[in-house]
Design a protein around this motif. Structure first.
Motif, PDB file in Angstrom:
ATOM      1  N   GLY A 249      36.073  40.642  53.900  1.00 44.34           N
ATOM      2  CA  GLY A 249      34.649  40.944  53.816  1.00 44.34           C
ATOM      3  C   GLY A 249      34.180  41.372  52.444  1.00 44.34           C
ATOM      4  N   LYS A 250      35.052  41.298  51.435  1.00 46.70           N
ATOM      5  CA  LYS A 250      34.705  41.677  50.063  1.00 46.70           C
ATOM      6  C   LYS A 250      34.781  40.458  49.157  1.00 46.70           C
ATOM      7  N   LYS A 251      34.051  40.509  48.057  1.00 39.53           N
ATOM      8  CA  LYS A 251      34.108  39.458  47.046  1.00 39.53           C
ATOM      9  C   LYS A 251      35.135  39.838  45.981  1.00 39.53           C
ATOM     10  N   TRP A 252      36.076  38.940  45.737  1.00 42.43           N
ATOM     11  CA  TRP A 252      37.153  39.152  44.774  1.00 42.43           C
ATOM     12  C   TRP A 252      37.071  38.071  43.704  1.00 42.43           C
ATOM     13  N   HIS A 253      37.223  38.483  42.465  1.00 43.00           N
ATOM     14  CA  HIS A 253      37.146  37.593  41.316  1.00 43.00           C
ATOM     15  C   HIS A 253      38.562  37.204  40.903  1.00 43.00           C
ATOM     16  N   ALA A 254      38.857  35.905  40.836  1.00 38.59           N
ATOM     17  CA  ALA A 254      40.186  35.433  40.472  1.00 38.59           C
ATOM     18  C   ALA A 254      40.364  35.489  38.957  1.00 38.59           C
ATOM     19  N   VAL A 255      41.449  36.148  38.523  1.00 30.46           N
ATOM     20  CA  VAL A 255      41.756  36.289  37.098  1.00 30.46           C
ATOM     21  C   VAL A 255      43.127  35.669  36.860  1.00 30.46           C
ATOM     22  N   GLU A 256      43.158  34.549  36.146  1.00 26.60           N
ATOM     23  CA  GLU A 256      44.407  33.830  35.913  1.00 26.60           C
ATOM     24  C   GLU A 256      45.049  34.281  34.603  1.00 26.60           C
TER      25      GLU A 256
ATOM     26  N   PRO B 126      53.456  31.289  35.159  1.00 32.56           N
ATOM     27  CA  PRO B 126      52.294  30.511  34.737  1.00 32.56           C
ATOM     28  C   PRO B 126      51.322  30.323  35.900  1.00 32.56           C
ATOM     29  N   GLY B 127      50.044  30.543  35.631  1.00 32.14           N
ATOM     30  CA  GLY B 127      49.043  30.389  36.682  1.00 32.14           C
ATOM     31  C   GLY B 127      48.914  31.571  37.617  1.00 32.14           C
ATOM     32  N   HIS B 128      49.532  32.692  37.286  1.00 27.01           N
ATOM     33  CA  HIS B 128      49.442  33.877  38.143  1.00 27.01           C
ATOM     34  C   HIS B 128      47.985  34.298  38.317  1.00 27.01           C
ATOM     35  N   LEU B 129      47.608  34.609  39.554  1.00 24.40           N
ATOM     36  CA  LEU B 129      46.259  35.075  39.854  1.00 24.40           C
ATOM     37  C   LEU B 129      46.276  36.526  40.313  1.00 24.40           C
ATOM     38  N   SER B 130      45.396  37.326  39.733  1.00 23.22           N
ATOM     39  CA  SER B 130      45.053  38.640  40.268  1.00 23.22           C
ATOM     40  C   SER B 130      43.649  38.523  40.845  1.00 23.22           C
ATOM     41  N   PHE B 131      43.329  39.387  41.782  1.00 25.68           N
ATOM     42  CA  PHE B 131      42.026  39.337  42.446  1.00 25.68           C
ATOM     43  C   PHE B 131      41.353  40.699  42.331  1.00 25.68           C
ATOM     44  N   TYR B 132      40.208  40.698  41.643  1.00 28.75           N
ATOM     45  CA  TYR B 132      39.509  41.933  41.283  1.00 28.75           C
ATOM     46  C   TYR B 132      38.202  42.038  42.057  1.00 28.75           C
ATOM     47  N   ALA B 133      38.008  43.167  42.740  1.00 30.25           N
ATOM     48  CA  ALA B 133      36.776  43.450  43.475  1.00 30.25           C
ATOM     49  C   ALA B 133      35.971  44.484  42.681  1.00 30.25           C
ATOM     50  N   PRO B 134      35.004  44.061  41.875  1.00 29.23           N
ATOM     51  CA  PRO B 134      34.296  45.010  41.002  1.00 29.23           C
ATOM     52  C   PRO B 134      33.494  46.056  41.757  1.00 29.23           C
ATOM     53  N   ASP B 135      32.972  45.713  42.931  1.00 34.45           N
ATOM     54  CA  ASP B 135      32.154  46.685  43.663  1.00 34.45           C
ATOM     55  C   ASP B 135      32.968  47.893  44.106  1.00 34.45           C
ATOM     56  N   SER B 136      34.217  47.661  44.501  1.00 35.12           N
ATOM     57  CA  SER B 136      35.082  48.758  44.950  1.00 35.12           C
ATOM     58  C   SER B 136      36.125  49.144  43.911  1.00 35.12           C
TER      59      SER B 136
ATOM     60  N   ALA C  51      41.199  45.487  30.533  1.00 35.36           N
ATOM     61  CA  ALA C  51      39.778  45.712  30.258  1.00 35.36           C
ATOM     62  C   ALA C  51      38.952  45.866  31.529  1.00 35.36           C
ATOM     63  N   LEU C  52      39.547  45.570  32.701  1.00 37.29           N
ATOM     64  CA  LEU C  52      38.817  45.695  33.961  1.00 37.29           C
ATOM     65  C   LEU C  52      38.720  47.164  34.381  1.00 37.29           C
ATOM     66  N   ASP C  53      37.639  47.505  35.038  1.00 36.23           N
ATOM     67  CA  ASP C  53      37.425  48.863  35.535  1.00 36.23           C
ATOM     68  C   ASP C  53      38.068  48.983  36.909  1.00 36.23           C
ATOM     69  N   VAL C  54      39.315  49.435  36.941  1.00 35.34           N
ATOM     70  CA  VAL C  54      40.109  49.465  38.169  1.00 35.34           C
ATOM     71  C   VAL C  54      40.379  50.910  38.578  1.00 35.34           C
ATOM     72  N   GLU C  55      40.090  51.206  39.819  1.00 33.72           N
ATOM     73  CA  GLU C  55      40.408  52.532  40.366  1.00 33.72           C
ATOM     74  C   GLU C  55      41.732  52.524  41.105  1.00 33.72           C
TER      75      GLU C  55
END
Length: 329
Positions: free
Chosen positions: A167-174, A180-190, A230-234
């Protein structure tokens, strides 16, 4: 070993510990509950009879079945993350999503035309590894097939794409380096990130140079750390060990760690020209098991390649065919 654990997690998200080989012992899989009652699984873990049963038990704990899975999302192609995805897909027909580069790397490692099981030991031999060790590496590599069979049919995720999970929006960061091609998924709202093995809280992710893959893996990894840091991660949810909250500081620590390792190797090469296997033993010791030796050797080569890129050392082939590394003066 209890597969689900009551730890501080956000509502609608659970961590499931799936068994894997020593020394890591388990990989973190994440179950994200969707508003329609289905679930997304991130990184289901390696395939074995034991892990198949662990998923049956874990889903039963949530009063779910395999038919409640709506999608599988993979951070990267390594067996402890991708392994069960094709098996689950065969039973359910759900999409398996990962980056295009990750799927290419899976073919590079285990596709029908893959030659890595012979290429990698030969590569190590050219860098000074004794023949008895390279033979052990060859046998070790062949042991992964059962953990990833069948490979999934993949629906690609592009760098920068937005996914809805739990139910959340996650931004894919490669990023690269570890895979190679590793993806992290960042939810800026939370301010949350599912970071796979890109950033781990206690250990340094392995950075491997392998023939035919990324030829500058340490550079790729360090560039990725700058981007992720550089991402704002809690809170970060890693592939191994426990969720943690010092994400940006951890990226800085990992960057420092690799600079220190580069410096230590450089000091060894200044003393006398040497090959990669001897540097590996100097850095990691001579009592490693086969799995750890493969990681250590490829990590050594990744750092040596970065020293070459920085023009601190040069590589020269000796009459016996083994490559030596020499300070660039």
């Amino acid at each position: 070993m209890k597969q689900t654990e009551s730890i501080p997690m956000p509502v609608g998200m659970h961590r499931v510990k799936i068994t894997m080989a020593f020394p890591l012992r388990w990989v973190n899989s994440y179950v994200l509950h969707e508003p329609d009652g289905t679930i997304t699984i991130v990184d289901p873990g390696p395939r074995s009879n034991e892990t198949e049963q662990e998923w049956h038990e874990a889903l039963a704990d949530f009063n779910l079945t395999f038919q409640d899975i709506s999608q599988i999302v993979l951070t990267h192609h390594h067996p402890d993350h991708l392994g069960l995805s094709g098996w689950i897909q065969q039973q359910t027909g759900v999409p398996v999503r990962m980056s295009t580069r990750s799927r290419q790397e899976a073919d590079y490692m285990w596709g029908t035309e893959a030659t890595i099981n012979t290429d990698l030991p030969e590569y190590y031999g050219r860098h000074g590894m004794p023949e008895d060790k390279t033979q052990q590496i060859r046998e070790h590599m062949e042991g992964f097939i059962s953990q990833i069979t069948p490979l999934p049919v993949v629906t690609p995720i592009e760098d920068g794409e937005w996914l809805v999970m739990g139910g959340k929006k996650w931004h894919a960061v490669e990023t690269g380096g570890h895979a190679p091609g590793h993806l992290s998924f960042y939810a800026p709202d939370s301010r949350e990130i599912l970071c796979g093995d890109a950033v781990l809280p206690q250990i340094s992710p392995n950075i491997s140079l392998q023939p035919g893959s990324d030829d500058q893996p340490l550079l790729s990894y360090m560039e990725g750390l700058h981007r992720l840091g550089a991402l704002d991660v809690e809170v970060a949810y890693p592939g191994h060990r426990n969720p943690f909250g010092h994400f940006a500081d951890r990226t800085v620590h990992l960057l420092t760690h690799h600079e220190e390792r580069l410096q230590k190797m450089m000091e060894q090469i200044r003393e006398a020209p040497t090959n990669a296997y001897d540097i590996c033993v100097f850095m990691f010791g001579d009592r490693l098991g086969t799995h750890q030796l493969r990681f250590a050797m490829s990590e050594t080569l990744a750092h040596l390649q970065e020293l070459i890129r920085r023009e601190h050392i040069v590589q020269e082939q000796q009459p016996n065919g083994v490559f030596f590394f020499i300070e660039n003066t």
